[in-house]
Scaffold this motif. Structure first.
Motif, PDB file in Angstrom:
ATOM      1  N   CYS A  70       7.196   0.530   4.020  1.00  0.00           N
ATOM      2  CA  CYS A  70       6.604  -0.448   3.109  1.00  0.00           C
ATOM      3  C   CYS A  70       8.075  -1.169   2.479  1.00  0.00           C
ATOM      4  O   CYS A  70       8.175  -2.310   2.235  1.00  0.00           O
ATOM      5  CB  CYS A  70       5.680  -0.116   2.272  1.00  0.00           C
ATOM      6  SG  CYS A  70       3.973   0.465   2.981  1.00  0.00           S
ATOM      7  N   CYS A 125       3.605  -3.711  10.312  1.00  0.00           N
ATOM      8  CA  CYS A 125       4.064  -5.017   9.946  1.00  0.00           C
ATOM      9  C   CYS A 125       5.420  -4.949  10.805  1.00  0.00           C
ATOM     10  O   CYS A 125       6.125  -6.122  10.887  1.00  0.00           O
ATOM     11  CB  CYS A 125       4.621  -5.145   8.416  1.00  0.00           C
ATOM     12  SG  CYS A 125       5.689  -3.653   8.086  1.00  0.00           S
ATOM     13  N   PRO A 143       0.837  -1.084   0.095  1.00  0.00           N
ATOM     14  CA  PRO A 143       0.231   0.022  -0.006  1.00  0.00           C
ATOM     15  C   PRO A 143       1.005   1.336  -0.138  1.00  0.00           C
ATOM     16  O   PRO A 143       0.357   2.397  -0.243  1.00  0.00           O
ATOM     17  CB  PRO A 143      -0.765  -0.073   1.259  1.00  0.00           C
ATOM     18  CG  PRO A 143      -0.801  -1.631   1.683  1.00  0.00           C
ATOM     19  CD  PRO A 143       0.537  -1.906   1.280  1.00  0.00           C
ATOM     20  N   CYS A 195       1.519  -7.897   6.925  1.00  0.00           N
ATOM     21  CA  CYS A 195       0.938  -6.731   6.759  1.00  0.00           C
ATOM     22  C   CYS A 195      -0.342  -6.865   6.153  1.00  0.00           C
ATOM     23  O   CYS A 195      -0.740  -7.665   5.543  1.00  0.00           O
ATOM     24  CB  CYS A 195       1.550  -6.143   5.261  1.00  0.00           C
ATOM     25  SG  CYS A 195       0.610  -4.848   4.488  1.00  0.00           S
ATOM     26  N   SER A 229       1.939   3.045   2.680  1.00  0.00           N
ATOM     27  CA  SER A 229       1.514   4.171   3.430  1.00  0.00           C
ATOM     28  C   SER A 229       2.355   4.137   4.539  1.00  0.00           C
ATOM     29  O   SER A 229       2.304   4.935   5.410  1.00  0.00           O
ATOM     30  CB  SER A 229      -0.067   3.484   4.046  1.00  0.00           C
ATOM     31  OG  SER A 229       0.287   2.235   4.481  1.00  0.00           O
ATOM     32  N   ASN A 230       3.387   3.213   4.665  1.00  0.00           N
ATOM     33  CA  ASN A 230       4.530   3.249   5.740  1.00  0.00           C
ATOM     34  C   ASN A 230       3.737   3.501   7.169  1.00  0.00           C
ATOM     35  O   ASN A 230       4.174   4.026   7.989  1.00  0.00           O
ATOM     36  CB  ASN A 230       5.448   4.631   5.542  1.00  0.00           C
ATOM     37  CG  ASN A 230       6.070   4.498   4.159  1.00  0.00           C
ATOM     38  OD1 ASN A 230       6.225   3.252   3.649  1.00  0.00           O
ATOM     39  ND2 ASN A 230       6.582   5.445   3.606  1.00  0.00           N
ATOM     40  N   CYS A 231       2.827   2.655   7.500  1.00  0.00           N
ATOM     41  CA  CYS A 231       2.024   2.634   8.516  1.00  0.00           C
ATOM     42  C   CYS A 231       2.787   1.919   9.800  1.00  0.00           C
ATOM     43  O   CYS A 231       2.421   2.278  10.994  1.00  0.00           O
ATOM     44  CB  CYS A 231       0.474   2.018   8.403  1.00  0.00           C
ATOM     45  SG  CYS A 231       0.596   0.097   8.215  1.00  0.00           S
ATOM     46  N   GLY A 232       3.730   1.176   9.635  1.00  0.00           N
ATOM     47  CA  GLY A 232       4.280   0.434  10.491  1.00  0.00           C
ATOM     48  C   GLY A 232       3.817  -0.794  11.163  1.00  0.00           C
ATOM     49  O   GLY A 232       4.286  -1.246  11.925  1.00  0.00           O
ATOM     50  N   PHE A 281       9.924  -3.379   4.800  1.00  0.00           N
ATOM     51  CA  PHE A 281       9.183  -4.756   4.788  1.00  0.00           C
ATOM     52  C   PHE A 281       9.551  -5.647   3.641  1.00  0.00           C
ATOM     53  O   PHE A 281       9.843  -6.845   3.636  1.00  0.00           O
ATOM     54  CB  PHE A 281       7.678  -4.390   4.928  1.00  0.00           C
ATOM     55  CG  PHE A 281       6.914  -5.601   5.059  1.00  0.00           C
ATOM     56  CD1 PHE A 281       7.102  -6.688   6.054  1.00  0.00           C
ATOM     57  CD2 PHE A 281       5.896  -5.796   4.097  1.00  0.00           C
ATOM     58  CE1 PHE A 281       6.295  -7.673   6.071  1.00  0.00           C
ATOM     59  CE2 PHE A 281       5.040  -6.869   4.195  1.00  0.00           C
ATOM     60  CZ  PHE A 281       5.046  -7.969   4.862  1.00  0.00           C
TER      61      PHE A 281
END
Ligand code: SF4
Lengths: 298, 440
Positions: free
Chosen positions: B24, B19, B12, B41, B14-17, B27
Motif C-alpha cells: 500500500c 493495484c 487498507p 485500489c 493489507s498489501n494485497c497487490g 502505491f
C-alpha cells in the motif's frame, strides 16, 4: 459556525517615516498596502505637478506660481511637485540661479510642502538643485531626482540645508537598493530619503513597476533597511501613452480617457506601495485623493 | 496533492497487490507523484475517497460560466503576488441590462456593449459578460428578457435576482448556456441552492460576514452544489482590498479552506464603480459587475487588466516589422530597436514627442532589451541588416540615415558595411531621440 481567520503577516520591518514639513509626514506602514489589520501608517499623499515654464509644456498655461495656487485652491492637494524642465540644455537652458528663484517663488506662494525636481539632465541637475537648495535653505524642502551619477552634489547640498532627497532608480529592485546604499555610505540619513523606482505608465510597462514596487515593499517589511525609505511614484508618465490622449471615436472622449489613464496608473502605484503619487490632471487628482481616503477606510 | 503518508493513512494497509504494487505504501507514493489513479485500489472507502479528493483539490476551485469559445473560467489561482509566478485567470467584467427594458432598448444596449472591444499588442481586449437584473419583480418578464438576451449574445450571462422563483424560471429556460446565478443570500439560501442543483448552473453566495459566508458554502457543498462564487458585499475600496485579500490569502496559504472560490465584486451601486473595478482587478477579483462602462473608461480598465495579468516570465513582445510614426514618407529617417515592449513603447513615445516623421523598425530579439539582446547575441549587425533589407529600408529612407541605439555604437561600422546605408549612432538614452531627429 466556522471562524474565518484574518491572515495577518507578522512582518518585522516597517517603512521609514519621512517628515515633509513640521506637521506632514509619509511612510510608517507596517504591512502591505491598505491592509488596516497589518498597519496603515501615514496617509498616502497626492502631489500636483507644476512645470516651471508654460512655454515648454503644452498641457499647462499659467506661470508656475499660479499653477501651484490652482492646485491648492481647486484641488486641495497635499503637496506640490515643481519640475524645473526649462533648465534642460536642450530646451531653454534656464540658469540655475533663475530656476532657484522660480522655486523660491513657488515655495513662498503655497503653504504645503514642495518637492523640486530638475530636468533629468545629469550635468545640469546637480547645479540647479544645489542652487535651489541653497536659496531655500530656511525651508523644509525635498529635492530630486538624485541618481547614481548625480547623488553626490545633490545630497551634499540637501544635507547642508536640511533638505530631503528623492533617490531615482530605473525599474529594478537591486538598483533601488544600490542607490540607497550609495546614499547611506555617503552619509545621508535614510529617513531623509524618498525613493522613486520609476513608475511606468498604464500600457507602457506598468506591470513591471507594479511588481518591482511590491517586491520593494515586501523586502522592506522583511526588514531590509536599505529598501525601507518611503516611495514616490510619478503617474504623469501615463500621459505619454498615445492611447491615453489620441482622438479616436472608438475610444471615447479623450479628456476623460486621459484622466482614467492617469488614475489607473496612480492606483496601481498606490496598490503596489507608493506613499506619494504625482499627478498632472486636476480631475484625476481629486479621484485619486478620494480613492486614498476610501482605501484607508476614512 | 496530499503527501504519500497522508494518502497511506486512508489505504487498507493489507498489501494485497491488486493495484499492481507490492505494498500500500508503494502505491501511496506513486499516487502522491500522480503516476497512478486512486481508483486502481478497489478497496478504498468512499469516505477516504472524498477526503483525498478534497485535499488534492486546488486551493481555489476552477469555476466556469457560459459555453462555447466565449466561456469564462476563474479560480485555480496559486499566488498572492504576480511576480511569484503569475495570475492565471484575468478578471472578467459584466455590464448590466435591466429586465424593464424593451427589446429595442436591449438591442441597442448590446450594440453599445459590443463596441467595447479593442486590439492591443496583438491581443483582443473586450467585455466578457452580460448581467441581467430582475428589476421588474415579475418572474415572467425576467425569464423572457433572459431568454431574449441569451438569443442575442454569445457572451456568458449573469442572472441577478434574489427571488428563487424568478431565478428558477429564468435559469431553467437557458440552463444550457450555463449562466451564473446571482445570488443566494442568508434568506433564500436553501431555495437558491436547489435552483443551482436542478439547473446545474454556477451559483454566487452573497454575504458580508465571512464566517457566515463560509457556513453558507458548507451548506451548498453538503447539498452537492460546488460551482460557487463569492460576493463579499464590499461597499468601499478598503473592503475590496481587505476582504479579497483575506479570502485569497487564506486559500492559497491554506490557513482556511472553506472560502476557496472565485470572488465576484458587485460594483453596480457603489459611488466609484470604475475605481472599484480597477482595485478589484489588481486585488484578486474574479468578476466585476458594473452598471455600464464608457469606452473612455473601458479602455484604461481593460489595459490595466492586460498589464496585471501579463505573465512576468514572458515579457510582452511587439510584432517585429516596420512602424510608421508621425506619418513618414519615402525619405524619412529610420530608427531601429528591439521587440521588448517596454523598450518599444519608450522609443515610440520619444519619436512621437519629436513630431518628426520617421520609420521605426522593430527587430525580433525574443523580447530582450537592447543591451541584453546585444550581449546575448540576439542583436547582431547581420540580423539588423537582414531586417533592414526585409522591410526595404533603402527605398523607405532614401538619403536619410538609419539611427541606431547609442549603446550599440561599436557595431555601427559593420552595420554600415552590411546594409550599405548611412548609419548614425543615436543617443544612449531614448530621451535623446527628439534632439537627434531635429538636428538631422
Ligand atoms: S490494492 Fe489497495 S489494498 Fe491492495 S496493495 Fe494496493 S493499495 Fe493496498
Amino acid at each position: 459556525m466556522p471562524e474565518v481567520p484574518i491572515p495577518k503577516e507578522k512582518w518585522s520591518g516597517k517603512i521609514t517615516e519621512v517628515p515633509l514639513s513640521s506637521d506632514i509626514s509619509v511612510g510608517g506602514e507596517r504591512g502591505m498596502p491598505f491592509l488596516s489589520y497589518e498597519g496603515l501608517g501615514r496617509r498616502q499623499l497626492v502631489a500636483g505637478e507644476v512645470i516651471d515654464d508654460p512655454e515648454i509644456a503644452d498641457f499647462c498655461k499659467e506661470n508656475p506660481v499660479d499653477q501651484a495656487k490652482a492646485w491648492i485652491n481647486e484641488c486641495g492637494v497635499d503637496l506640490i511637485c515643481l519640475k524645473l524642465l526649462s533648465t534642460d540644455p536642450e530646451r531653454k537652458n534656464t540658469s540655475p540661479e533663475d530656476a532657484a528663484k522660480t522655486a523660491k517663488e513657488v515655495i513662498d506662494a503655497v503653504d504645503v510642502p514642495v518637492i523640486v525636481y530638475g530636468c533629468g539632465n545629469e550635468e545640469k541637475d546637480p547645479k540647479v538643485l544645489e542652487a535651489v537648495s541653497n536659496l531655500c535653505s530656511s525651508e523644509r524642502l525635498i529635492i530630486g531626482q538624485a541618481n547614481e551619477n548625480t547623488y553626490k552634489s545633490i545630497s551634499a547640498a540637501a544635507t547642508a540645508n536640511g533638505h530631503g532627497i528623492v533617490a531615482f532608480s530605473n525599474l529594478d529592485i537591486n538598483l533601488a537598493k544600490q542607490m540607497n546604499i550609495l546614499l547611506n555610505d555617503f552619509g545621508v540619513k535614510l529617513d531623509n530619503v524618498i525613493m522613486d523606482p520609476l513608475m511606468a505608465g498604464l500600457g507602457m510597462g506598468l506591470e513591471y513597476s507594479y511588481s518591482v514596487n511590491e517586491r520593494i515593499r515586501i523586502a522592506a517589511l522583511m526588514n531590509d533597511r536599505m529598501l525601507q525609505p518611503a516611495m514616490i511614484c510619478d503617474s504623469t508618465g501615463a500621459w505619454d501613452a498615445r492611447e491615453a490622449t489620441d482622438d479616436n471615436p472608438l475610444w471615447g472622449d479623450a479628456d476623460e480617457r486621459g484622466m482614467w489613464w492617469e488614475v489607473a496608473t496612480a492606483l496601481a502605484a498606490l496598490m503596489s506601495g507608493a506613499d506619494i503619487v504625482i499627478v498632472r490632471n486636476k480631475n484625476s487628482a481629486k479621484i485619486v485623493y478620494d480613492a486614498i481616503r476610501d482605501l484607508r477606510g476614512e | 496533492m496530499p503527501t504519500a503518508i497522508e494518502i497511506f493513512k486512508f489505504l487498507p494497509k493489507s498489501n494485497c497487490g491488486k493495484c499492481g504494487f507490492p505494498t500500500c505504501l508503494a502505491f501511496a507514493m506513486q499516487l502522491a507523484n500522480q503516476k497512478v489513479k486512486l481508483s486502481a485500489c478497489p478497496f478504498v472507502s468512499d469516505e477516504a475517497k472524498a477526503a483525498l479528493e478534497s485535499s488534492s483539490a486546488p486551493p481555489i476551485r476552477l469555476v466556469s460560466v457560459g459555453t462555447g469559445d466565449k466561456k469564462i473560467e476563474l479560480g485555480e489561482e496559486t499566488e498572492l503576488y504576480r511576480h511569484e509566478k503569475k495570475f492565471f485567470h484575468p478578471t472578467c467584467y459584466a455590464l448590466t441590462i435591466q429586465d424593464t427594458l424593451s427589446e429595442t432598448e436591449i438591442d441597442s444596449k448590446l450594440n453599445e456593449f459590443s463596441k467595447l472591444e479593442f486590439e492591443r499588442v496583438g491581443q483582443i481586449l473586450r467585455l466578457d459578460m452580460i448581467a441581467i437584473e430582475d428589476k421588474s419583480g415579475n418572474s415572467e418578464t425576467f425569464s423572457s428578457v433572459c431568454n431574449y438576451t441569451a438569443s442575442k449574445t454569445d457572451l456568458p450571462l449573469v442572472l441577478i435576482s434574489s427571488d428563487d422563483q424568478s431565478m428558477k424560471a429564468a435559469a431553467s429556460l437557458i440552463s444550457s448556456k450555463k449562466p451564473l446565478l446571482h445570488a443566494a443570500n442568508k434568506n433564500n439560501l436553501d431555495k437558491m441552492i436547489n435552483v443551482a442543483k436542478e439547473t446545474k448552473c454556477p451559483l454566487v453566495l452573497k454575504e458580508s460576514d465571512l464566517s457566515e459566508l463560509a457556513a453558507m458554502v458548507e451548506k451548498a457543498k453538503a447539498a452537492g452544489v460546488e460551482d460557487l462564487m463569492l460576493d463579499l458585499e464590499t461597499s468601499s475600496l478598503q473592503q475590496v482590498v481587505e476582504k479579497n485579500t483575506i479570502v485569497r490569502k487564506n486559500a492559497v496559504k491554506k490557513t482556511f479552506r472553506g472560502l476557496g472560490y472565485p470572488i465576484i465584486t458587485d460594483a453596480r451601486n457603489v459611488k466609484d464603480p470604475v475605481q472599484t473595478a480597477m482595485v478589484s482587478t489588481m486585488k484578486y477579483g474574479g468578476i466585476v459587475l458594473l452598471e455600464d462602462l464608457k469606452p473612455s473608461q473601458a479602455l484604461p480598465l481593460f489595459v490595466l487588466r492586460q498589464n496585471i495579468f501579463t505573465d512576468p516570465q514572458v515579457p510582452i513582445q511587439v510584432k517585429s516589422g516596420i512602424y510608421p510614426v508621425n506619418n513618414p514618407t519615402e525619405g524619412s529617417p529610420l530608427l531601429f530597436t528591439t521587440n521588448f515592449s517596454l523598450t518599444y513603447f519608450t522609443v515610440l513615445g520619444d519619436i512621437e514627442k519629436s513630431k518628426i516623421p520617421a520609420w521605426l523598425l522593430v527587430v525580433d530579439t525574443e523580447g530582450l532589451s537592447v543591451m541584453t539582446a546585444f550581449s546575448a547575441g540576439k542583436l547582431t549587425p547581420e540580423k539588423v541588416a537582414k531586417s533592414l533589407e526585409d522591410v526595404d529600408a533603402k527605398t523607405k529612407c532614401g538619403n536619410s540615415p538609419v539611427i541606431m541605439p547609442g549603446m550599440l555604437s561599436r557595431m555601427s561600422g559593420k552595420l554600415q558595411e552590411l546594409s550599405g546605408m548611412n548609419v548614425v549612432v543615436g543617443p544612449r538614452e531614448s530621451s535623446g531621440i527628439p534632439k537627434i531627429l531635429k538636428n538631422l
